[in-house]
Scaffold this motif. Structure first.
Motif, PDB file in Angstrom:
ATOM      1  N   LEU A  23      15.691 -12.371  15.562  1.00 33.48           N
ATOM      2  CA  LEU A  23      15.054 -11.664  14.447  1.00 33.48           C
ATOM      3  C   LEU A  23      13.903 -10.792  14.933  1.00 33.48           C
ATOM      4  O   LEU A  23      13.704  -9.676  14.432  1.00 33.48           O
ATOM      5  N   ALA A  24      13.156 -11.270  15.926  1.00 28.67           N
ATOM      6  CA  ALA A  24      12.062 -10.467  16.491  1.00 28.67           C
ATOM      7  C   ALA A  24      12.626  -9.227  17.183  1.00 28.67           C
ATOM      8  O   ALA A  24      12.098  -8.115  17.012  1.00 28.67           O
ATOM      9  N   GLN A  26      15.526  -7.828  16.556  1.00 36.31           N
ATOM     10  CA  GLN A  26      16.106  -6.994  15.497  1.00 36.31           C
ATOM     11  C   GLN A  26      15.030  -6.168  14.803  1.00 36.31           C
ATOM     12  O   GLN A  26      15.230  -4.984  14.520  1.00 36.31           O
ATOM     13  N   ALA A  27      13.876  -6.774  14.560  1.00 38.02           N
ATOM     14  CA  ALA A  27      12.776  -6.068  13.907  1.00 38.02           C
ATOM     15  C   ALA A  27      12.284  -4.895  14.749  1.00 38.02           C
ATOM     16  O   ALA A  27      11.734  -3.930  14.213  1.00 38.02           O
ATOM     17  N   GLN A  28      12.523  -4.957  16.047  1.00 41.63           N
ATOM     18  CA  GLN A  28      12.116  -3.874  16.947  1.00 41.63           C
ATOM     19  C   GLN A  28      13.210  -2.829  17.122  1.00 41.63           C
ATOM     20  O   GLN A  28      13.026  -1.868  17.851  1.00 41.63           O
ATOM     21  N   GLN A  69      23.440  -2.134   8.514  1.00 42.42           N
ATOM     22  CA  GLN A  69      22.072  -1.763   8.109  1.00 42.42           C
ATOM     23  C   GLN A  69      21.928  -1.541   6.588  1.00 42.42           C
ATOM     24  O   GLN A  69      20.989  -2.050   5.996  1.00 42.42           O
ATOM     25  N   ARG A  72      21.896  -4.879   4.898  1.00 40.79           N
ATOM     26  CA  ARG A  72      20.647  -5.598   5.199  1.00 40.79           C
ATOM     27  C   ARG A  72      19.487  -5.013   4.396  1.00 40.79           C
ATOM     28  O   ARG A  72      18.665  -5.740   3.841  1.00 40.79           O
ATOM     29  N   GLN A  73      19.410  -3.694   4.337  1.00 36.51           N
ATOM     30  CA  GLN A  73      18.319  -3.060   3.594  1.00 36.51           C
ATOM     31  C   GLN A  73      18.371  -3.419   2.114  1.00 36.51           C
ATOM     32  O   GLN A  73      17.333  -3.693   1.507  1.00 36.51           O
TER      33      GLN A  73
END
Length: 154
Positions: A23-24, A26-28, A69, A72-73
């Motif tokens: 998740l970290a 992915q956030a990047q 994406q 997910r959004q």
């Protein structure tokens, strides 16, 4: 015999610390499906080559951007409202299931591409992980290390 990519991904993701690391990353901006595929290939002993990495990215990026994406959004956009609206929560859960199905479909496509690449017998994990994260700005090296350790302990 190595597990298929989907099974490998589920087993890897279930290991302590991997979900948070993914998740970290992915956030990047890292594509977790591509990372898991790279880990799968590296663990199997498939040699990392620039052309193979490009092929994987060319396959993964459009699907990720156009299918995963947007789902997910939408799911994230509905998080707060769904906590107060039962009907919206049901829809959000359905979107979450679609997002997971889209990721599974991407993993199946990636596996089909790399399935027949020869295994050279030696693990090639680090080069694969570096190849698929090379363009991620400010990459969280600790999160990548956590993923690497989890995969290596299989």
């Amino acid at each position: 015999m190595h597990a298929d990519l989907w099974t490998f991904s589920l087993n890897t993701y279930a290991k302590p610390g991997v979900e948070d690391a993914c998740l970290a990353l992915q956030a990047q901006g890292a594509n977790v499906c591509l990372l898991l595929c790279a880990a799968w290939l590296g663990r199997r002993g498939v040699r990392c080559e620039a052309e193979r990495s490009r092929q994987l990215q060319a396959l993964a990026e459009p699907w990720h951007e156009q299918v995963v994406q947007p789902l997910r959004q939408l799911r994230l956009q509905w998080r707060t409202a769904a906590s107060q609206d039962v009907g919206l929560k049901v829809l959000r859960d359905q979107v979450k299931a679609l997002e997971l199905a889209a990721e599974q479909q991407l993993l199946q496509r990636l596996e089909a591409l790399g399935r027949d690449w020869p295994e050279v017998g030696a693990e090639d994990l680090d080069p694969w992980l570096e190849a698929v994260t090379a363009q991620v700005a400010g990459l969280n090296r600790d999160a990548l290390r956590q993923l690497r350790v989890a995969v290596s302990q299989a």
